[in-house]
Design a protein around this motif. Structure first.
Motif, mmCIF file in Angstrom:
data_model
loop_
_atom_site.group_PDB
_atom_site.id
_atom_site.type_symbol
_atom_site.label_atom_id
_atom_site.label_comp_id
_atom_site.label_asym_id
_atom_site.label_seq_id
_atom_site.Cartn_x
_atom_site.Cartn_y
_atom_site.Cartn_z
ATOM 1 N N ILE A 116 0.193 76.054 41.686
ATOM 2 C CA ILE A 116 -0.410 75.114 40.738
ATOM 3 C C ILE A 116 -1.132 75.863 39.631
ATOM 4 O O ILE A 116 -1.069 75.488 38.452
ATOM 5 N N THR A 117 -1.821 76.947 39.995
ATOM 6 C CA THR A 117 -2.515 77.747 38.991
ATOM 7 C C THR A 117 -1.536 78.319 37.976
ATOM 8 O O THR A 117 -1.800 78.315 36.763
ATOM 9 N N LEU A 118 -0.396 78.805 38.463
ATOM 10 C CA LEU A 118 0.619 79.354 37.563
ATOM 11 C C LEU A 118 1.159 78.287 36.624
ATOM 12 O O LEU A 118 1.371 78.541 35.434
ATOM 13 N N ALA A 119 1.370 77.078 37.138
ATOM 14 C CA ALA A 119 1.846 75.985 36.291
ATOM 15 C C ALA A 119 0.818 75.636 35.223
ATOM 16 O O ALA A 119 1.168 75.382 34.063
ATOM 17 N N VAL A 120 -0.455 75.636 35.604
ATOM 18 C CA VAL A 120 -1.525 75.345 34.638
ATOM 19 C C VAL A 120 -1.581 76.434 33.571
ATOM 20 O O VAL A 120 -1.729 76.144 32.368
ATOM 21 N N ILE A 121 -1.457 77.701 33.990
ATOM 22 C CA ILE A 121 -1.462 78.807 33.035
ATOM 23 C C ILE A 121 -0.321 78.660 32.036
ATOM 24 O O ILE A 121 -0.497 78.844 30.825
ATOM 25 N N ALA A 122 0.870 78.317 32.527
ATOM 26 C CA ALA A 122 2.026 78.146 31.644
ATOM 27 C C ALA A 122 1.789 77.021 30.636
ATOM 28 O O ALA A 122 2.106 77.162 29.450
ATOM 29 N N CYS A 123 1.217 75.919 31.106
ATOM 30 C CA CYS A 123 0.939 74.785 30.205
ATOM 31 C C CYS A 123 -0.087 75.155 29.150
ATOM 32 O O CYS A 123 0.071 74.846 27.958
ATOM 33 N N VAL A 124 -1.153 75.832 29.572
ATOM 34 C CA VAL A 124 -2.213 76.212 28.634
ATOM 35 C C VAL A 124 -1.684 77.190 27.589
ATOM 36 O O VAL A 124 -1.939 77.042 26.387
ATOM 37 N N LEU A 125 -0.920 78.195 28.035
ATOM 38 C CA LEU A 125 -0.362 79.164 27.096
ATOM 39 C C LEU A 125 0.612 78.515 26.129
ATOM 40 O O LEU A 125 0.677 78.888 24.953
ATOM 41 N N THR A 126 1.368 77.538 26.617
ATOM 42 C CA THR A 126 2.300 76.829 25.742
ATOM 43 C C THR A 126 1.553 76.121 24.619
ATOM 44 O O THR A 126 1.937 76.209 23.438
ATOM 45 N N VAL A 127 0.474 75.434 24.977
ATOM 46 C CA VAL A 127 -0.319 74.716 23.972
ATOM 47 C C VAL A 127 -0.980 75.693 23.005
ATOM 48 O O VAL A 127 -0.980 75.483 21.783
ATOM 49 N N VAL A 128 -1.517 76.798 23.540
ATOM 50 C CA VAL A 128 -2.196 77.783 22.692
ATOM 51 C C VAL A 128 -1.218 78.416 21.707
ATOM 52 O O VAL A 128 -1.513 78.553 20.507
ATOM 53 N N LEU A 129 -0.034 78.820 22.186
ATOM 54 C CA LEU A 129 0.953 79.432 21.308
ATOM 55 C C LEU A 129 1.469 78.440 20.271
ATOM 56 O O LEU A 129 1.674 78.794 19.104
ATOM 57 N N TRP A 130 1.688 77.199 20.698
ATOM 58 C CA TRP A 130 2.147 76.185 19.745
ATOM 59 C C TRP A 130 1.106 75.960 18.644
ATOM 60 O O TRP A 130 1.446 75.949 17.452
ATOM 61 N N ALA A 131 -0.151 75.820 19.056
ATOM 62 C CA ALA A 131 -1.211 75.602 18.067
ATOM 63 C C ALA A 131 -1.386 76.825 17.178
ATOM 64 O O ALA A 131 -1.599 76.704 15.958
ATOM 65 N N GLY A 132 -1.294 78.012 17.776
ATOM 66 C CA GLY A 132 -1.437 79.225 16.978
ATOM 67 C C GLY A 132 -0.342 79.376 15.945
ATOM 68 O O GLY A 132 -0.593 79.784 14.800
ATOM 69 N N MET A 133 0.888 79.049 16.319
ATOM 70 C CA MET A 133 2.010 79.155 15.396
ATOM 71 C C MET A 133 1.954 78.107 14.293
ATOM 72 O O MET A 133 2.421 78.321 13.183
ATOM 73 N N ARG A 134 1.387 76.968 14.607
ATOM 74 C CA ARG A 134 1.423 75.851 13.671
ATOM 75 C C ARG A 134 0.207 75.785 12.745
ATOM 76 O O ARG A 134 0.320 75.402 11.583
ATOM 77 N N PHE A 135 -0.961 76.191 13.253
ATOM 78 C CA PHE A 135 -2.194 75.926 12.520
ATOM 79 C C PHE A 135 -2.955 77.176 12.086
ATOM 80 O O PHE A 135 -3.989 77.050 11.428
ATOM 81 N N THR A 136 -2.523 78.378 12.470
ATOM 82 C CA THR A 136 -3.228 79.588 12.054
ATOM 83 C C THR A 136 -2.395 80.363 11.043
ATOM 84 O O THR A 136 -1.165 80.287 11.052
ATOM 85 N N LEU A 137 -3.072 81.105 10.168
ATOM 86 C CA LEU A 137 -2.361 81.868 9.154
ATOM 87 C C LEU A 137 -1.446 82.937 9.757
ATOM 88 O O LEU A 137 -0.302 83.088 9.316
ATOM 89 N N PRO A 138 -1.904 83.717 10.769
ATOM 90 C CA PRO A 138 -0.972 84.679 11.373
ATOM 91 C C PRO A 138 0.259 84.010 11.978
ATOM 92 O O PRO A 138 1.368 84.535 11.874
ATOM 93 N N GLY A 139 0.058 82.846 12.610
ATOM 94 C CA GLY A 139 1.191 82.142 13.197
ATOM 95 C C GLY A 139 2.185 81.689 12.151
ATOM 96 O O GLY A 139 3.405 81.834 12.318
ATOM 97 N N ILE A 140 1.682 81.156 11.043
ATOM 98 C CA ILE A 140 2.566 80.733 9.954
ATOM 99 C C ILE A 140 3.279 81.939 9.343
ATOM 100 O O ILE A 140 4.466 81.878 8.994
#
Length: 203
Positions: free
Chosen positions: A142-166
């Motif tokens: 369960i912890t691994l699944a939570v980590i995967a979900c959190v990282l997915t959201v963080v990477l998505w937000a970083g790519m979409r809303f931060t200057l380095p991600g863009i």
């Protein structure tokens, strides 16, 4: 019904591992415009190395995990500099072939070092089991699944809303335009390969 839920929980845990590997693939593709076929091979090498460090060398699980995460990042940068960067101006097919070559080399080295025998890896996450409504759930899964979900959201937000991600997304579209805006395509790509290399160690 409990049996169905039990297998579903197991499937979620396995899916989390694939999700982490896929995140690295997407990250590299967005930064370099190439599909990295060697991603899974390095994950296998990390697994064998983790088993060797924890079972034969006496390393703690978290110490080995931190070491392999750092080494994964370094390996990602090395692969980019040696196998991808020299071919940045050639066809995409050539760059894909370069990742396939890295895949074969990593597999060959792993086979020479550890053979073809499967190795059970001691988990660094908690292996404690919890029973809920007749369904046995591993806290680590369960912890691994939570980590995967959190990282997915963080990477998505970083790519979409931060200057380095863009900027990373822009490198795959036009290196020249990204450089004209003051971003180094080489540093962005190398950073993406480093992050993807670190993601290979989380499993």
């Amino acid at each position: 019904m409990n049996e169905f839920i039990q297998f579903a929980v197991i499937g979620v845990a396995i899916g989390a591992v694939y999700a982490l590997l896929a995140q690295g693939l997407v990250l590299i593709h967005r930064a370099s415009g190439v599909v990295n076929f060697s991603q899974a091979a390095f994950a296998v090498v990390a697994g064998f190395t983790f088993a060797a460090l924890t079972q034969s060398s006496g390393w703690g699980a978290w110490t080995a995990f931190g070491f392999l995460t750092a080494m994964g990042s370094i390996a990602g940068v090395v692969v980019y500099v040696v196998a991808i960067r020299p071919f940045r101006d050639v066809s995409q097919l050539t760059r894909i072939a370069a990742t396939l070559a890295v895949l074969l080399i990593a597999q060959a080295l792993a086979t020479l070092k550890w053979g073809a025998t499967s190795v059970l890896v001691t988990p660094y996450l908690s292996s404690r089991l919890v029973e809920l409504g007749g369904v046995v759930i591993s806290v680590g899964q369960i912890t691994l699944a939570v980590i995967a979900c959190v990282l997915t959201v963080v990477l998505w937000a970083g790519m979409r809303f931060t200057l380095p991600g863009i900027a990373i997304r822009g490198v795959a579209e036009s290196r020249r335009a990204t450089a004209a805006l003051g971003w180094s395509p080489e540093l962005l790509a190398a950073g993406s390969w480093a992050l993807a290399g670190a993601l290979r160690s989380i499993r």
